[in-house]
Design a protein around this motif. Sequence first.
Motif, short mmCIF file in Angstrom:
data_model
loop_
_atom_site.label_atom_id
_atom_site.label_comp_id
_atom_site.label_asym_id
_atom_site.label_seq_id
_atom_site.Cartn_x
_atom_site.Cartn_y
_atom_site.Cartn_z
N GLU A 58 0.88 -1.16 0.00
CA GLU A 58 0.00 0.00 0.00
C GLU A 58 0.92 1.21 0.00
O GLU A 58 1.80 1.34 0.86
CB GLU A 58 -0.86 -0.02 1.27
N GLU A 60 2.08 4.83 0.65
CA GLU A 60 1.81 5.92 1.58
C GLU A 60 2.81 7.03 1.29
O GLU A 60 3.94 6.99 1.79
CB GLU A 60 1.92 5.45 3.03
N LYS A 65 3.96 0.53 2.40
CA LYS A 65 3.64 -0.21 3.61
C LYS A 65 3.33 -1.63 3.15
O LYS A 65 2.53 -1.85 2.24
CB LYS A 65 2.42 0.40 4.31
#
Length: 158
Positions: A58, A60, A65
């Motif tokens: 993910e 960020e 992450k």
Amino acid sequence: MKINHLTSAEENLMKLFWKLDTFYLKDIMEQHPEPKPHQNTVSTYLKILVEKGYLSTEKEGRIFKYKTALPLEEYKKFILSELAAHFFNGSGKEIVDFLLSEDFLTEEDLQNSYNLKIELNTTKKKEPELEYAEEVLKTKKSKKGKEKKKKKKEQNKA
């Protein structure tokens, strides 16, 4: 979902990742035991593990992450089924027999952990037969004794 095999280095990293569950690259570098690998090496492994389906990412901001995508229990099932298929003819009974014979598991373990009321027919390991070794290791006295007995028998016959 098809589970792919891991190399030993990938598996060692995954053990750390399963403990962390979600993490950043900096978390890995902090948690990894000495000697710590180079950050680029870890980044390469992360990319490979994402491609193999073990991790998801993910974004960020400018960093990623990571999260474990395949639970440890699923990997254990995969490894055990592979082991069973390749070495135990796909038989759980053969696995349990092997675990018992190699003392990885005891009858007490089975009875206490699983509340089983069964009596197992465990076979004890056979001691190797040492016929030839015993003959070679016999002392000279016993050989001399046999020779004397032979001579006495021959004399008595004569």
